[in-house]
Design a protein around this motif. Structure first.
Motif, short mmCIF file in Angstrom:
data_model
loop_
_atom_site.label_atom_id
_atom_site.label_comp_id
_atom_site.label_asym_id
_atom_site.label_seq_id
_atom_site.Cartn_x
_atom_site.Cartn_y
_atom_site.Cartn_z
N PRO A 260 -88.27 59.93 62.17
CA PRO A 260 -88.89 59.56 60.89
C PRO A 260 -89.17 58.06 60.81
N ALA A 261 -90.25 57.71 60.12
CA ALA A 261 -90.63 56.31 59.98
C ALA A 261 -90.38 55.78 58.58
N THR A 262 -90.13 56.67 57.62
CA THR A 262 -89.92 56.25 56.24
C THR A 262 -88.66 56.89 55.68
N SER A 263 -88.20 56.36 54.57
CA SER A 263 -87.01 56.93 53.93
C SER A 263 -87.30 58.33 53.40
N ASP A 264 -88.55 58.58 52.96
CA ASP A 264 -88.90 59.92 52.50
C ASP A 264 -88.77 60.93 53.64
N ALA A 265 -89.29 60.56 54.81
CA ALA A 265 -89.20 61.46 55.97
C ALA A 265 -87.75 61.64 56.39
N LEU A 266 -86.95 60.57 56.32
CA LEU A 266 -85.54 60.66 56.68
C LEU A 266 -84.80 61.59 55.73
N ALA A 267 -85.14 61.54 54.44
CA ALA A 267 -84.46 62.37 53.44
C ALA A 267 -84.74 63.86 53.65
N ARG A 274 -80.82 61.98 49.75
CA ARG A 274 -81.78 60.97 49.30
C ARG A 274 -81.09 59.61 49.16
N GLY A 275 -79.86 59.60 48.66
CA GLY A 275 -79.15 58.34 48.49
C GLY A 275 -78.88 57.66 49.82
N PHE A 276 -78.52 58.45 50.83
CA PHE A 276 -78.29 57.90 52.17
C PHE A 276 -79.59 57.34 52.73
N ALA A 277 -80.64 58.12 52.62
CA ALA A 277 -81.93 57.72 53.22
C ALA A 277 -82.47 56.44 52.61
N GLU A 278 -82.24 56.24 51.31
CA GLU A 278 -82.81 55.07 50.62
C GLU A 278 -81.83 53.90 50.57
N GLY A 279 -80.65 54.07 51.12
CA GLY A 279 -79.65 53.01 51.08
C GLY A 279 -79.61 52.19 52.36
N LYS A 280 -78.54 51.38 52.47
CA LYS A 280 -78.38 50.51 53.62
C LYS A 280 -78.27 51.30 54.92
N ALA A 281 -77.56 52.43 54.86
CA ALA A 281 -77.41 53.25 56.07
C ALA A 281 -78.76 53.79 56.53
#
Length: 393
Positions: A260-267, A274-281
């Motif tokens: 994934p290249a974005t936090s949305d894709a990671l989530a 969602r919290g993990f994907a958009e946070g420091k981790a």
């Protein structure tokens, strides 16, 4: 003062640096000291040391490592003393703790679990069983799963902890004498070599991706997996939390596959909130993915080499297993210590790069294994035993 344990001196509870220093100075003058630890690790990456138990000829001490103001430097000095053998049972976790605490491993180590395998007590024999077999004593298992970080400790907990080093003295003396009589002390020394190497306890984070056994030959995916597994290891160490609690293996494998290249894709990855994907981790993982995606092809990892497609003869492996069992029975040594199932497969395929053909293992099994493969040995039953007959016999 607590009650004595099995005729040994009553355990002393130490919580001051001065008392610890006096004890360690006395123990450094002895030929050996028995050592054990109690720790908790369920919620942390690094084990939290709660107790260290030390046993000497006239001392049995339980060190409260959580005591306020206690300096463990005297213990480090004792562990560094080359003239005093440090005796453990199943030493790996204890040694990992001391390496983390003092940034060096103890010197002059003797592991009674390894020694027991060399002496023929079976595969990875437990402390309770070994104590029973050698001394006839039984260990109270009531407090095996205690929360050793809780204070105050009960008298029963202290007695249980002290028993781990009191009985170990007799176990060590018996095993050492037995191996010396059998002229096998150098066998045990050879097997304990891994315990003196810090790399045994500090694996390279950039090699840990291989443990996940990704089923792919895609080198780009493996490159992503290498970077994100290494990121997780460093991050778990920094945060002092279990790596699987930070993010699970299954999620890392999927991230490596979809990169994934974005936090949305990671989530959208299974197991990633969602919290993990958009946070420091999440930022850390995405940065690791970008690093891997930017690597030139020649810097990407290659898939682990697959084993040779050739399959060994099942019957030949079975014969090797019989020879192994017969020779280990004859020599009273654990078969698992001499050769693994993988070793037998390699031998049957003609591979000479096998530990069973080296050192003391060769004397116990390797020479006969080669003779069998060359057709110079046959097997016969003699009463209730298997005999190896050489061609000249």
């Amino acid at each position: 003062m607590q009650a004595s344990v099995a005729g040994f001196p009553a355990p002393e509870i130490l919580s001051s640096t001065a008392d610890l220093a006096q004890l360690c100075e006395r123990l450094k003058q002895e030929p050996f000291v028995t050592i054990d630890t109690e720790f908790v690790r369920e919620k942390t990456y690094w084990p939290e040391l709660c107790l260290v138990q030390l046993g000497g000829a006239h001392d049995v001490a339980v060190i409260d490592t959580l005591a306020e103001g206690l300096d463990l430097s005297p213990l480090a000095d004792l562990l560094d003393c080359p003239s005093c053998v440090k005796v453990f049972h199943a030493a790996r976790q204890d040694l990992e703790i001391f390496l983390h605490l003092f940034n060096r491993l103890p010197t002059s180590i003797f592991d009674t679990q390894v020694a027991a395998m060399v002496a023929g007590y079976g595969d990875q024999v437990g402390y309770d069983s070994l104590v029973s077999a050698i001394t006839g004593a039984s260990i109270d298992k009531t407090h095996r799963f205690s929360d050793w970080s809780a204070r105050p400790l009960t008298k029963a907990q202290i007695s249980y902890a002290a028993a781990d080093v009191t009985h170990l003295r007799n176990v060590y003396l018996s095993l050492h004498a037995e191996l010396e009589k059998q002229e096998r002390l150098h066998w045990a020394d050879a097997e304990q070599g891994l315990l003196t190497n810090p790399e045994t306890f500090r694996p390279d984070p950039r090699k840990l991706w291989e443990r996940l056994k990704a089923r792919t030959n895609n080198r780009r995916m493996l490159g992503v997996l290498r970077e994100i597994v290494a990121w997780r290891e460093y991050e778990a160490q920094q945060l002092d939390i279990p790596r699987q609690r930070l993010i699970r293996d299954e999620s890392l494998l999927e991230i490596a596959a979809v990169h994934p290249a974005t936090s949305d894709a990671l989530a959208r990855v299974r197991g990633v909130t969602r919290g993990f994907a958009e946070g420091k981790a999440g930022d850390g993982i995405l940065a690791a993915v970008r690093t891997a995606m930017a690597l030139p092809d020649n810097e990407l990892p290659r898939p682990p080499r697959k084993p040779d497609n050739a399959k060994p003869s099942t019957a030949l492996v079975a014969l090797l297993r019989v020879v192994l069992a017969a020779k280990c029975e004859e020599n009273r040594v654990s078969p698992k210590l001499v050769a693994t199932g993988d070793d037998l497969d390699k031998l049957a395929l003609g591979d000479k790069n096998v530990a069973a053909l080296q050192g003391w293992r060769r004397n116990v099994f390797g020479e006969d294994a080669e003779a069998l493969l060359q057709g110079n040995i046959s097997l016969a039953v003699d009463g209730k035993n298997v005999r190896l007959l050489r061609r000249e016999d």
